[in-house]
Design an enzyme around this catalytic site. Structure first.
Site, short mmCIF file in Angstrom:
data_model
loop_
_atom_site.label_atom_id
_atom_site.label_comp_id
_atom_site.label_asym_id
_atom_site.label_seq_id
_atom_site.Cartn_x
_atom_site.Cartn_y
_atom_site.Cartn_z
N GLU A 90 0.82 -1.22 0.00
CA GLU A 90 0.00 0.00 0.00
C GLU A 90 0.85 1.26 0.00
O GLU A 90 1.91 1.29 0.62
CB GLU A 90 -0.82 0.06 1.29
CG GLU A 90 -1.93 -0.92 1.36
CD GLU A 90 -2.63 -0.86 2.71
OE1 GLU A 90 -2.67 0.22 3.34
OE2 GLU A 90 -3.13 -1.91 3.13
N CYS A 103 3.19 8.62 0.92
CA CYS A 103 3.60 7.77 2.04
C CYS A 103 3.84 6.38 1.47
O CYS A 103 2.93 5.78 0.89
CB CYS A 103 2.50 7.74 3.09
SG CYS A 103 2.80 6.57 4.42
N CYS A 110 5.33 -6.77 8.27
CA CYS A 110 6.25 -6.18 9.25
C CYS A 110 6.41 -7.18 10.39
O CYS A 110 5.48 -7.93 10.70
CB CYS A 110 5.66 -4.87 9.78
SG CYS A 110 6.75 -3.99 10.92
N CYS A 114 3.65 -4.21 16.65
CA CYS A 114 2.96 -3.18 17.44
C CYS A 114 1.47 -3.53 17.56
O CYS A 114 0.83 -3.94 16.58
CB CYS A 114 3.13 -1.81 16.80
SG CYS A 114 4.85 -1.29 16.73
N CYS A 117 -1.39 -1.94 15.13
CA CYS A 117 -1.07 -1.78 13.71
C CYS A 117 -1.49 -2.98 12.89
O CYS A 117 -1.20 -4.13 13.23
CB CYS A 117 0.43 -1.54 13.56
SG CYS A 117 0.93 -1.28 11.86
N CYS A 331 -2.28 2.05 8.36
CA CYS A 331 -1.26 1.19 7.75
C CYS A 331 -1.74 -0.25 7.60
O CYS A 331 -2.10 -0.88 8.57
CB CYS A 331 -0.02 1.12 8.63
SG CYS A 331 0.76 2.68 8.91
N1 SAH Z 1 7.58 1.02 11.34
C1 SAH Z 1 7.66 2.44 11.30
C2 SAH Z 1 6.81 3.09 10.22
C3 SAH Z 1 5.44 2.60 9.95
S1 SAH Z 1 4.01 3.09 10.79
C4 SAH Z 1 7.34 3.03 12.65
O1 SAH Z 1 7.02 2.29 13.55
O2 SAH Z 1 7.48 4.24 12.80
C5 SAH Z 1 3.83 4.83 10.75
C6 SAH Z 1 3.21 5.34 12.06
O3 SAH Z 1 1.82 5.00 12.17
C7 SAH Z 1 3.90 4.80 13.30
O4 SAH Z 1 4.04 5.82 14.24
C8 SAH Z 1 2.90 3.76 13.76
O5 SAH Z 1 3.10 3.45 15.11
C9 SAH Z 1 1.59 4.44 13.45
N2 SAH Z 1 0.42 3.57 13.37
C10 SAH Z 1 0.31 2.30 12.92
N3 SAH Z 1 -0.95 1.85 13.00
C11 SAH Z 1 -1.66 2.86 13.52
C12 SAH Z 1 -3.04 3.00 13.88
N4 SAH Z 1 -3.92 2.01 13.69
N5 SAH Z 1 -3.42 4.19 14.40
C13 SAH Z 1 -2.53 5.19 14.59
N6 SAH Z 1 -1.25 5.12 14.28
C14 SAH Z 1 -0.80 3.96 13.77
#
Ligand code: SAH
Length: 342
Positions: A90, A103, A110, A114, A117, A331
């Site tokens: 994406e 973006c 990944c 987290c 995510c 994401c």
């Molecule tokens: N792996 C990298 C980049 C990808 S995610 C990182 O961790 O920074 C980009 C941002 O979106 C990160 O801050 C991540 O924690 C956040 N993110 C992912 N899923 C999310 C969600 N459902 N709601 C809000 N932020 C989210």
């Protein structure tokens, strides 16, 4: 190897090996990185014989748009691309008054895990090549017929877990023979792989480094981000100080506000103390709920109070405009939706 992943120098060397003159490298690099062609056949000033030789040695790394969703609210577009090997990734186009921002994803899936995510739910499939990272930007630019001025590596994947390819990508993206995007217009976001942050600092790029912090104590961070078991917040902030010292660039902390989990005023106070000595900018993101997990975004009044507290403490803070909420903006949501057939 995909042709688009070759740096200019590598392309020149490869062509020299094939007995070609150096100016061919300029022509081909321009087709790939300025004109953004989608197949070898489009290189009309290159002989069929040479095109054939190239395709024997390299993959074109072509990919196609599987789906595109446009937000009715703000014009944000989410693209789902199919790669040569059938994997899907994406990318998002955001239209701002100052220009178009894309973006991109850095990996298929990944492995950082987290909790909030969607990209990480099925783990890591593979890392993307530099050409596949550039390809996302080129494909979107071609699709809308407009220039892209900003790039953020904040899609699926952990860029610091794909370090060598990200470094090469940065070089090629900012190369004047290609898109020639200024390093200052590129942001790379990481969940905080400390050793890699230090390594990146030593390279002294002028890019913006964003750290996904999301918590103010190690204990609460471990609840949201498994990487917190490996590195403490102290180790991250030390690495951030080092990054600032080496590059002169201020860090951004991303902080996704999860209702009742990390959005108290006490946490805003602690976050101020973390950000202050680093002169860091804070980007608040109301968590985007995914159906696989039961996190809820903070209430508007809590978001406001959190922001006020930071501002009162002299911290530079923005609330990220929630772009593309109506189009699976979070994401990894769109890829997952298509893959699981929902
Ligand atoms: N792996 C990298 C980049 C990808 S995610 C990182 O961790 O920074 C980009 C941002 O979106 C990160 O801050 C991540 O924690 C956040 N993110 C992912 N899923 C999310 C969600 N459902 N709601 C809000 N932020 C989210």
């Amino acid at each position: 190897m995909d042709l688009r992943s070759l740096s200019y120098e590598e392309l020149k060397d490869s062509l020299a090996e094939m007995g070609e003159k150096p100016f061919r490298a300029n022509q081909i690099y321009e087709w790939l990185h300025k004109k953004h062609i989608q197949s070898m056949d489009e290189m009309t000033n290159i002989s069929v014989a040479l095109r054939n030789k190239l395709s024997e040695k390299y993959d074109f790394g072509r990919f196609e748009i599987v789906r595109m969703q446009e937000s009715k609210i703000d014009g944000t577009r989410k693209y789902l691309f199919a790669l040569g090997d059938g994997n899907m990734i994406e990318s998002v186009l955001m239209r701002y008054h100052h220009g178009n921002s894309v973006c991109i994803s850095s990996q298929v899936g990944c492995r950082m895990g987290c909790a909030f995510c969607a990209s990480t739910l099925d783990g890591l499939v593979r890392s993307l090549t530099p050409g596949e990272m550039l390809g996302q930007i080129y494909a979107i630019s071609s699709d809308i017929g407009e220039r892209i001025s900003n790039v953020v590596v904040m899609g699926s994947g952990e860029p610091m877990d794909n370090f060598d390819n990200i470094v090469k990508f940065i070089g090629m993206l900012t190369d004047e023979r290609g898109l020639n995007i200024s390093q200052r217009n590129l942001t790379v976001s990481t969940c905080g792989l400390v050793d890699r942050i230090r390594q990146l600092a030593d390279m002294q790029f002028q890019i913006t480094l964003a750290i996904s912090l999301h918590a103010t104590t190690d204990e609460s961070r471990r609840q949201l981000m498994p990487i917190a078991n490996r590195y403490s917040i102290k180790e991250i902030t030390d690495a951030c100080a080092y990054y600032f010292e080496k590059t002169g660039r201020r860090i951004t902390f991303e902080y996704s506000l999860v209702g009742g989990v990390n959005d108290s005023e006490e946490e805003a106070e602690r976050l101020s103390k973390i950000a202050k000595p680093l002169h860091a900018h804070i980007n608040l993101i109301p968590v985007n709920p995914i159906k696989e997990r039961d996190f809820v975004p903070s209430k508007d009044r809590n978001i406001k109070a959190f922001q006020n507290k930071l501002e009162k403490n002299g911290i530079n803070v923005t609330i990220r405009r929630e772009m593309g909420r109506d189009i699976d903006g979070a994401c990894g949501q769109l890829r997952r939706k298509v893959m699981t057939g929902d």
